[in-house]
Write a protein that holds these residues in place. Structure first.
Motif, PDB file in Angstrom:
ATOM      1  N   GLU A 167       0.831  -1.208   0.000  1.00 19.71           N
ATOM      2  CA  GLU A 167       0.000   0.000   0.000  1.00 19.71           C
ATOM      3  C   GLU A 167       0.867   1.260   0.000  1.00 19.71           C
ATOM      4  N   LYS A 168       1.941   1.239   0.784  1.00 17.03           N
ATOM      5  CA  LYS A 168       2.855   2.382   0.825  1.00 17.03           C
ATOM      6  C   LYS A 168       3.511   2.588  -0.541  1.00 17.03           C
ATOM      7  N   LEU A 169       3.915   1.496  -1.184  1.00 17.40           N
ATOM      8  CA  LEU A 169       4.554   1.608  -2.491  1.00 17.40           C
ATOM      9  C   LEU A 169       3.575   2.138  -3.530  1.00 17.40           C
ATOM     10  N   ASP A 170       2.321   1.666  -3.476  1.00 16.28           N
ATOM     11  CA  ASP A 170       1.289   2.187  -4.385  1.00 16.28           C
ATOM     12  C   ASP A 170       1.134   3.695  -4.224  1.00 16.28           C
ATOM     13  N   ALA A 171       1.116   4.154  -2.990  1.00 16.27           N
ATOM     14  CA  ALA A 171       0.940   5.584  -2.731  1.00 16.27           C
ATOM     15  C   ALA A 171       2.112   6.385  -3.283  1.00 16.27           C
ATOM     16  N   LEU A 172       3.320   5.860  -3.162  1.00 17.27           N
ATOM     17  CA  LEU A 172       4.500   6.552  -3.684  1.00 17.27           C
ATOM     18  C   LEU A 172       4.455   6.657  -5.206  1.00 17.27           C
ATOM     19  N   PHE A 173       3.943   5.641  -5.873  1.00 15.79           N
ATOM     20  CA  PHE A 173       3.884   5.660  -7.333  1.00 15.79           C
ATOM     21  C   PHE A 173       2.787   6.589  -7.848  1.00 15.79           C
ATOM     22  N   GLY A 174       1.757   6.824  -7.053  1.00 16.07           N
ATOM     23  CA  GLY A 174       0.731   7.775  -7.437  1.00 16.07           C
ATOM     24  C   GLY A 174      -0.125   7.332  -8.603  1.00 16.07           C
ATOM     25  N   ASP A 175      -0.787   8.290  -9.219  1.00 10.32           N
ATOM     26  CA  ASP A 175      -1.721   8.028 -10.314  1.00 10.32           C
ATOM     27  C   ASP A 175      -0.937   7.765 -11.603  1.00 10.32           C
ATOM     28  N   PRO A 176      -1.046   6.557 -12.166  1.00  6.76           N
ATOM     29  CA  PRO A 176      -0.268   6.256 -13.376  1.00  6.76           C
ATOM     30  C   PRO A 176      -0.722   7.045 -14.591  1.00  6.76           C
ATOM     31  N   ARG A 177      -1.951   7.528 -14.581  1.00  5.81           N
ATOM     32  CA  ARG A 177      -2.486   8.264 -15.735  1.00  5.81           C
ATOM     33  C   ARG A 177      -2.118   9.753 -15.708  1.00  5.81           C
ATOM     34  N   ASP A 178      -1.577  10.228 -14.606  1.00  4.50           N
ATOM     35  CA  ASP A 178      -1.204  11.632 -14.500  1.00  4.50           C
ATOM     36  C   ASP A 178       0.007  11.902 -15.405  1.00  4.50           C
ATOM     37  N   PRO A 179      -0.143  12.738 -16.443  1.00  2.08           N
ATOM     38  CA  PRO A 179       0.981  12.966 -17.368  1.00  2.08           C
ATOM     39  C   PRO A 179       2.175  13.638 -16.707  1.00  2.08           C
ATOM     40  N   ASP A 180       1.954  14.298 -15.580  1.00  2.00           N
ATOM     41  CA  ASP A 180       3.048  14.969 -14.878  1.00  2.00           C
ATOM     42  C   ASP A 180       3.698  14.078 -13.819  1.00  2.00           C
ATOM     43  N   ASN A 181       3.193  12.864 -13.653  1.00  2.00           N
ATOM     44  CA  ASN A 181       3.757  11.926 -12.674  1.00  2.00           C
ATOM     45  C   ASN A 181       5.089  11.397 -13.215  1.00  2.00           C
ATOM     46  N   PRO A 182       6.207  11.643 -12.538  1.00  2.00           N
ATOM     47  CA  PRO A 182       7.509  11.202 -13.058  1.00  2.00           C
ATOM     48  C   PRO A 182       7.691   9.696 -13.088  1.00  2.00           C
ATOM     49  N   VAL A 183       6.765   8.963 -12.449  1.00  2.00           N
ATOM     50  CA  VAL A 183       6.812   7.503 -12.520  1.00  2.00           C
ATOM     51  C   VAL A 183       5.483   6.949 -13.060  1.00  2.00           C
ATOM     52  N   GLY A 184       4.711   7.789 -13.770  1.00  2.00           N
ATOM     53  CA  GLY A 184       3.458   7.349 -14.380  1.00  2.00           C
ATOM     54  C   GLY A 184       3.695   6.654 -15.698  1.00  2.00           C
ATOM     55  N   TYR A 185       2.605   6.269 -16.347  1.00  2.00           N
ATOM     56  CA  TYR A 185       2.704   5.513 -17.591  1.00  2.00           C
ATOM     57  C   TYR A 185       3.496   6.267 -18.662  1.00  2.00           C
ATOM     58  N   ALA A 186       3.291   7.577 -18.774  1.00  2.00           N
ATOM     59  CA  ALA A 186       3.989   8.344 -19.813  1.00  2.00           C
ATOM     60  C   ALA A 186       5.495   8.264 -19.619  1.00  2.00           C
ATOM     61  N   ALA A 187       5.941   8.410 -18.381  1.00  2.00           N
ATOM     62  CA  ALA A 187       7.376   8.351 -18.097  1.00  2.00           C
ATOM     63  C   ALA A 187       7.922   6.941 -18.297  1.00  2.00           C
ATOM     64  N   VAL A 188       7.152   5.947 -17.890  1.00  2.00           N
ATOM     65  CA  VAL A 188       7.573   4.545 -18.061  1.00  2.00           C
ATOM     66  C   VAL A 188       7.743   4.216 -19.545  1.00  2.00           C
ATOM     67  N   LEU A 189       6.785   4.628 -20.352  1.00  2.00           N
ATOM     68  CA  LEU A 189       6.837   4.345 -21.787  1.00  2.00           C
ATOM     69  C   LEU A 189       7.975   5.100 -22.463  1.00  2.00           C
ATOM     70  N   ALA A 190       8.231   6.334 -22.035  1.00  2.00           N
ATOM     71  CA  ALA A 190       9.326   7.105 -22.619  1.00  2.00           C
ATOM     72  C   ALA A 190      10.667   6.441 -22.328  1.00  2.00           C
ATOM     73  N   ALA A 191      10.852   5.954 -21.107  1.00  2.00           N
ATOM     74  CA  ALA A 191      12.092   5.256 -20.765  1.00  2.00           C
ATOM     75  C   ALA A 191      12.221   3.960 -21.566  1.00  2.00           C
ATOM     76  N   ASP A 192      11.101   3.287 -21.776  1.00  2.00           N
ATOM     77  CA  ASP A 192      11.110   2.052 -22.554  1.00  2.00           C
ATOM     78  C   ASP A 192      11.551   2.326 -23.995  1.00  2.00           C
ATOM     79  N   GLU A 193      11.065   3.411 -24.577  1.00  2.00           N
ATOM     80  CA  GLU A 193      11.452   3.764 -25.941  1.00  2.00           C
ATOM     81  C   GLU A 193      12.944   4.084 -26.036  1.00  2.00           C
ATOM     82  N   ARG A 194      13.506   4.628 -24.961  1.00  2.00           N
ATOM     83  CA  ARG A 194      14.940   4.946 -24.938  1.00  2.00           C
ATOM     84  C   ARG A 194      15.790   3.741 -24.545  1.00  2.00           C
ATOM     85  N   HIS A 195      15.132   2.613 -24.217  1.00  3.62           N
ATOM     86  CA  HIS A 195      15.821   1.401 -23.744  1.00  3.62           C
ATOM     87  C   HIS A 195      16.643   1.725 -22.497  1.00  3.62           C
TER      88      HIS A 195
END
Length: 557
Positions: A4-32
């Motif tokens: 639960e604590k880890l979930d709270a730290l990761f925050g809302d995955p759909r938030d485009p400004d979340n540095p560990v949200g889906y947008a950031a995860v996908l961008a890192a994936d594209e950069r390998h």
């Protein structure tokens, strides 16, 4: 610390400004690349403490808690889950299992200090055939000299230490190899060469490295256990990771199913939404049944590490084998529902294609499915003859997921022949207890009859069928056995948990019996009713912001 604590730290995955949200995860994936903000978050959380036993300053006490926290991480990014920490678990379990107090203390200091320990076992020419690994260590005046290569090892270049698997005897057999625990600064730079990174089609950010050793000296006190115990040590230690990793993969599958549920309720087709189509609802219901089957089987396997450690030599590879196949099939079924959206690397559902790619290598990493069956086969004739339908079911405590457990004790994990099989005992007891005409009773009879048939097939296995050279028919016997274990686990878990609905159990058993072939147990109306109930449960949990696994806990996204 908790999931639960880890979930709270990761925050809302759909938030485009979340540095560990889906947008950031996908961008890192594209950069390998690994997600740098994610690694910083995990360092602040103290993720490495999850891999260190409490006796050495960490938080590792219960295998199910370890899996729950890792599942929360892998649900958001499997690449981050493997690349930041789980690879250190694969290395360190050998130390907790076979190391001296001094070696364990050293490993704990490295991990709790934010370092990494790589598991340097793999050689491309030999794969899972560890008995023929060529990287060799020969005695020297003050230690050992290591020569050879290790390849496709997670975090090998970034790791502060590693557990090396090397040949220490030219005599053929299971005593030919040993394990060594060394730090990178103990290896002379002119005797070891980092190989170029190995690119992969999944887990893009994970750094898969290799090393070439040339008469590289390693300390005399680096060996884990005694000479020739390398394979035995691995068989004992990896009983933990072979159950934990499948349990973790419920997380990415949960996210993928949630994305699919969102997609089919938004996608317009034929004058309505995709979720209106019976085929779509059935496909999602069946995938949900698969997820619950994996969760139940893994949950029992995790508790067995504490309550029946003598049996996990058999149950761990069974869990790893069957659940990896179920998870792969489930992702493919979801991809069929998602259509083109399941392949796009941009847009609202781009995370789906990353999860599919990342899950594939995770299902066969660490040990292949065929290697799992090789571990199972030697146990079956004795169990079929002496235990099946004769021994009672395992104690109910084994199936009460979430209930108290004694601390995990690596010293209790064993290597040898089993004398009993309490999971198979569940099937006989259920067949006797349930009404023969009820759906659950009919399934129990179906599985009990399969045990009887399998018992005869095991009696006919030739000695060669208990080795890597087993016939396809022998491998099929072991395959069917794993399905029966999963069915027994589901039946017993549902009996121990009044919160779970019988319709979900029927969906699980229907899916498992389908893997055995033969006539369906449910009537068409019974199957349709069970699948509609499963679909409704999944939708309700998704809309309520709860996980789809057996915990059904609330999450941020």
């Amino acid at each position: 610390m908790s999931a639960e604590k880890l979930d709270a730290l990761f925050g809302d995955p759909r938030d485009p400004d979340n540095p560990v949200g889906y947008a950031a995860v996908l961008a890192a994936d594209e950069r390998h690349e690994m997600l740098a903000e994610g690694e910083r978050l995990l360092e602040a959380y103290g993720m490495n403490a999850e891999f260190v036993p409490a006796a050495y300053g960490g938080r590792l006490v219960r295998a199910d808690r370890l899996a729950e926290v890792q599942r929360a991480l892998w649900r958001r990014d499997p690449c981050l889950g493997l690349g930041y920490g789980f690879s250190s678990l694969l290395g360190s379990v050998n130390i907790w299992s076979a190391g001296t107090h001094e070696q364990r203390t050293k490993a704990a200091e490295i991990l709790l200090g934010g370092g990494r320990i790589a598991a340097a076992f793999h050689e491309l020419d030999h794969g899972n055939d560890f008995a023929h690994a060529e990287c060799a260590a020969v005695p020297s005046d003050d230690g050992w000299l290591l020569t050879g290569r290790k390849e496709i090892v997670t975090n090998l270049r970034r790791a502060e230490a590693m557990v090396l698997f090397a040949r220490t005897s030219e005599v053929a057999g299971s005593r030919s190899h040993s394990q060594f625990f060394v730090t990178r600064d103990e290896l002379p730079a002119d005797r070891v060469l980092d190989l170029p990174r190995f690119p992969s089609s999944g887990m893009n950010g994970v750094q898969l490295g290799g090393l070439r050793f040339s008469d590289c000296p390693i300390p005399g006190n680096a060996m884990l256990g005694r000479p020739g115990q390398g394979i035995e040590n691995a068989l004992r230690a990896y009983q933990l990771s072979r159950v934990v990793l499948p349990a973790i993969l419920v997380g990415p599958l949960d996210t993928a199913l949630r994305l699919a549920l969102e997609c089919v309720h938004e996608r317009r087709l034929y004058g309505g939404v995709a979720a209106d189509l019976p085929y779509v609802r059935a496909a999602l219901a069946r995938t949900y049944a698969d997820l619950l089957a994996v969760d139940a089987f893994c949950g029992v396997g995790l508790r067995a590490l504490h309550l029946a450690p003598e049996a996990t030599l058999l149950y761990a590879p069974a869990v790893k084998y069957l659940t990896s196949r179920i998870v792969l099939d489930a992702f493919e079924d979801l991809r069929a529902v998602m259509g083109a959206q399941g392949y796009l690397r941009e847009g609202s559902y781009a995370m789906f294609q990353k999860l599919v790619r990342d899950a594939a290598p995770a299902t066969f990493a660490h040990i292949s499915r065929s290697a799992c069956l090789v571990l199972i086969l030697p146990q079956l004739p004795r169990l079929a003859r002496k235990s099946w339908l004769a021994d009672p079911a395992a104690a109910r405590q084994l199936f009460d997921l979430g209930a108290d457990l004694p601390p995990l004790d690596f010293d209790q994990l064993a290597v040898g022949m089993l004398s009993g099989d309490g999971l198979i005992g569940v099937l006989a007891e259920t067949a006797e207890r349930e009404s023969a005409g009820s759906p659950v009773g009919r399934f129990a009879v179906r599985f009990r009859d399969e045990v009887l048939a399998l018992r005869d097939q095991c009696a006919a296995l030739a000695p060669s069928d208990l080795t890597i050279g087993a016939s396809p028919e022998a491998y099929a016997v072991a395959d069917r056995y794993t399905v029966l274990l999963a069915a027994a686990a589901a039946l017993a878990v549902w009996r121990s948990d009044d919160r779970q609905q019988e319709a979900a159990l029927l969906g699980i058993l229907d899916r498992l019996s389908g893997r055995l072939g033969g006539a369906p147990v449910l009537t068409p109306d019974e199957r349709a009713s069970a699948e509609q109930a499963l679909f409704d449960i999944a939708v309700e949990r998704f809309q309520d912001g709860r996980l789809l696994d057996l915990s059904a806990r609330h999450v941020s996204g």
